[in-house]
Enzyme design. Structure first.
Site, PDB file in Angstrom:
ATOM      1  N   ASP A   1      -4.572 -16.646 104.211  1.00 25.68           N
ATOM      2  CA  ASP A   1      -3.858 -16.705 105.488  1.00 25.68           C
ATOM      3  C   ASP A   1      -4.335 -15.513 106.318  1.00 25.68           C
ATOM      4  O   ASP A   1      -4.002 -14.368 106.024  1.00 25.68           O
ATOM      5  CB  ASP A   1      -2.343 -16.630 105.225  1.00 25.68           C
ATOM      6  CG  ASP A   1      -1.528 -16.593 106.513  1.00 25.68           C
ATOM      7  OD1 ASP A   1      -2.126 -16.606 107.608  1.00 25.68           O
ATOM      8  OD2 ASP A   1      -0.291 -16.557 106.420  1.00 25.68           O
TER       9      ASP A   1
ATOM     10  N   LYS B   1      -2.008 -14.881 117.847  1.00 22.29           N
ATOM     11  CA  LYS B   1      -2.184 -13.430 117.750  1.00 22.29           C
ATOM     12  C   LYS B   1      -3.564 -13.035 118.281  1.00 22.29           C
ATOM     13  O   LYS B   1      -3.673 -12.526 119.383  1.00 22.29           O
ATOM     14  CB  LYS B   1      -1.960 -12.962 116.322  1.00 22.29           C
ATOM     15  CG  LYS B   1      -0.509 -13.211 115.873  1.00 22.29           C
ATOM     16  CD  LYS B   1      -0.438 -13.474 114.411  1.00 22.29           C
ATOM     17  CE  LYS B   1       0.833 -14.071 113.909  1.00 22.29           C
ATOM     18  NZ  LYS B   1       2.111 -13.685 114.443  1.00 22.29           N
TER      19      LYS B   1
ATOM     20  N   TRP C   1       5.188 -13.220 104.564  1.00 24.86           N
ATOM     21  CA  TRP C   1       4.481 -14.472 104.833  1.00 24.86           C
ATOM     22  C   TRP C   1       3.881 -15.080 103.579  1.00 24.86           C
ATOM     23  O   TRP C   1       3.929 -16.299 103.386  1.00 24.86           O
ATOM     24  CB  TRP C   1       3.435 -14.278 105.939  1.00 24.86           C
ATOM     25  CG  TRP C   1       4.116 -14.015 107.248  1.00 24.86           C
ATOM     26  CD1 TRP C   1       4.113 -12.854 107.957  1.00 24.86           C
ATOM     27  CD2 TRP C   1       4.962 -14.922 107.982  1.00 24.86           C
ATOM     28  NE1 TRP C   1       4.898 -12.975 109.084  1.00 24.86           N
ATOM     29  CE2 TRP C   1       5.418 -14.232 109.125  1.00 24.86           C
ATOM     30  CE3 TRP C   1       5.375 -16.244 107.786  1.00 24.86           C
ATOM     31  CZ2 TRP C   1       6.274 -14.824 110.063  1.00 24.86           C
ATOM     32  CZ3 TRP C   1       6.216 -16.834 108.725  1.00 24.86           C
ATOM     33  CH2 TRP C   1       6.657 -16.128 109.847  1.00 24.86           C
TER      34      TRP C   1
HETATM   35  N1  PLP Z   1       1.276 -16.174 108.493  1.00 23.91           N
HETATM   36  C1  PLP Z   1       1.324 -14.976 109.101  1.00 23.91           C
HETATM   37  C2  PLP Z   1       0.511 -13.849 108.550  1.00 23.91           C
HETATM   38  C3  PLP Z   1       2.123 -14.806 110.233  1.00 23.91           C
HETATM   39  O1  PLP Z   1       2.167 -13.613 110.846  1.00 23.91           O
HETATM   40  C4  PLP Z   1       2.879 -15.887 110.719  1.00 23.91           C
HETATM   41  C5  PLP Z   1       3.731 -15.732 111.921  1.00 23.91           C
HETATM   42  O2  PLP Z   1       3.869 -14.704 112.509  1.00 23.91           O
HETATM   43  C6  PLP Z   1       2.806 -17.102 110.039  1.00 23.91           C
HETATM   44  C7  PLP Z   1       1.989 -17.224 108.942  1.00 23.91           C
HETATM   45  C8  PLP Z   1       3.606 -18.285 110.515  1.00 23.91           C
HETATM   46  O3  PLP Z   1       3.001 -18.777 111.650  1.00 23.91           O
HETATM   47  P1  PLP Z   1       3.630 -19.935 112.545  1.00 23.91           P
HETATM   48  O4  PLP Z   1       4.764 -19.345 113.298  1.00 23.91           O
HETATM   49  O5  PLP Z   1       2.458 -20.307 113.409  1.00 23.91           O
HETATM   50  O6  PLP Z   1       4.030 -21.031 111.647  1.00 23.91           O
END
Ligand code: PLP
Length: 370
Positions: A175, A199, A106
């Site tokens: 994040d 989550k 991520w």
């Molecule tokens: N950041 C993290 C740590 C994630 O686990 C995720 C998705 O699982 C994201 C960003 C991306 O999120 P989204 O699917 O809401 O764009």
């Protein structure tokens, strides 16, 4: 409510506490005697203003958010913020350069997206495997960076920071999509925290952004209004129609968290849960193997491999594990397609008894197959 015998260990969209779903069910057709569902409610109505204000105030209470921080409820998910962060913050300094800490899928995606809007500098070179976090003394931070970005918990690999990086005054952006509200956190150490809802916060749709006030107002002219912190802050997150139902569910999850004892109680419970899991893994003599270094083992997501007697990863056995677990009502245990194996996600809504059920199954599975 229909019985929920399934235990959902999904990495997200993840389990929502039954109490929250039951309350939503009760209010589904008519929210607090309004005669309409929250889904049908104008985002500018007094009732919805109450819902969004309640969510914000409860979150402020849960995370002890200082007064000089703004809370925004935005569309676009975590991925939307990969762009949003860069478009709003690259302009903080003339360098238009940001530092990125890459510890998994991520944060790597966040850095790649940010490259579209400015210069990205990696504080340590990208590695082949994400099993640990290089010691901070080896990081090469750029003092002229507009911000430093990292991901507090890498959901795919299960790498979680046990410390908050020190950035010598450069705004720290985090994040927290997959570990927000799982433990107390000192908000004042951060410039911006963002997190998708699906989550620990509720259902997909809304993205939380907690931002220090003085960092608002640096968005680039090309930044779409819906992602501009300045525009959204100036409109109390209702510049356009926000994900209203998702914000309502988020407020219910925050109420549930307060009832449970807040982030402090969650931290205690999450530690107890993950200790049960890692104790079993560590005692399994290599049958179960968690590749991540013990100093950054995630409390939220554990990536796991199963080995046969010769010590090699046994994909057939892993598939059998997933299938047998599903037959017993334990679902979503498959690892991310990029790294295979198993992944066990233990977000706030998973309780200790559910972890014990999984542990008992893991023990039986090892006895049967070793
Ligand atoms: N950041 C993290 C740590 C994630 O686990 C995720 C998705 O699982 C994201 C960003 C991306 O999120 P989204 O699917 O809401 O764009």
């Amino acid at each position: 409510m229909a019985s929920r015998k399934i235990i959902n260990f999904s990495p997200g969209p993840a389990k929502i506490p039954e109490q929250v779903l039951e309350r939503a069910q009760k209010e589904l057709l008519s929210y607090q005697n309004t005669g309409i569902s929250v889904m049908e409610m104008s985002h500018r109505s007094a009732d919805f203003v109450k819902i969004i204000s309640h969510a914000e105030n409860t979150l402020r209470e849960l995370l002890h958010i200082p007064d000089d921080y703004q809370v925004l409820f935005l569309p676009g998910g975590g991925s939307g913020q990969f762009a949003g962060i860069a478009m709003n913050l690259m302009g903080l300094k003339e360098s238009r350069c940001a530092d990125y800490v890459i510890t998994g899928t991520w944060s790597a995606k966040a850095a790649k997206e940010a490259e579209k809007y400015g210069k990205v500098h990696l504080v340590f070179p990208k590695r082949d495997k994400y099993h640990d976090i290089p010691d901070m003394s080896t990081w090469k931070l750029n003092p002229d960076a507009s911000y430093v970005h990292y991901c507090a918990n890498e959901t795919v690999h299960g790498v979680e920071f046990e410390f908050i990086p020190e950035t010598n005054g450069v705004p720290l952006v985090c994040d927290m999509s997959s570990n927000i509200l799982s433990r107390p956190v000192d908000i004042s150490k951060f410039g911006v925290i963002y997190a998708g809802a699906q989550k620990n916060i509720g259902c997909a749709g809304v993205t939380l952004v907690i931002i220090r006030q003085d960092l608002i107002g640096y968005d680039m002219p090309e930044c779409p209004s819906i992602l501009s912190y300045k525009v959204q802050a100036g409109n109390n997150s209702v510049y356009n129609t926000p994900p209203t139902y998702s914000i309502y569910i988020m407020g219910l999850v925050f109420d549930w968290l307060v009832e449970q004892g807040g982030c402090e109680a969650m931290a205690k419970r999450n530690l107890e849960k993950v200790k049960l899991l890692y104790d079993l893994i560590d005692a399994s003599k290599g049958f179960y193997h968690a590749p991540v270094h013990h100093t950054c083992r995630s409390r939220m997501n554990t990536h796991l491999r199963i080995s046969s007697a010769d010590g090699a990863v046994d994909e057939k056995l892993e598939k059998e594990f997933i299938d047998e677990a599903a037959k017993k009502g334990m679902i979503q245990l498959k690892g991310h397609r990029s790294i295979g194996g198993l992944r066990i996600s233990l977000y706030n809504a998973i309780n200790v008894d559910e972890v014990r059920t999984l542990i008992d199954f893991m023990r039986e599975f090892q006895e049967k197959h070793q």
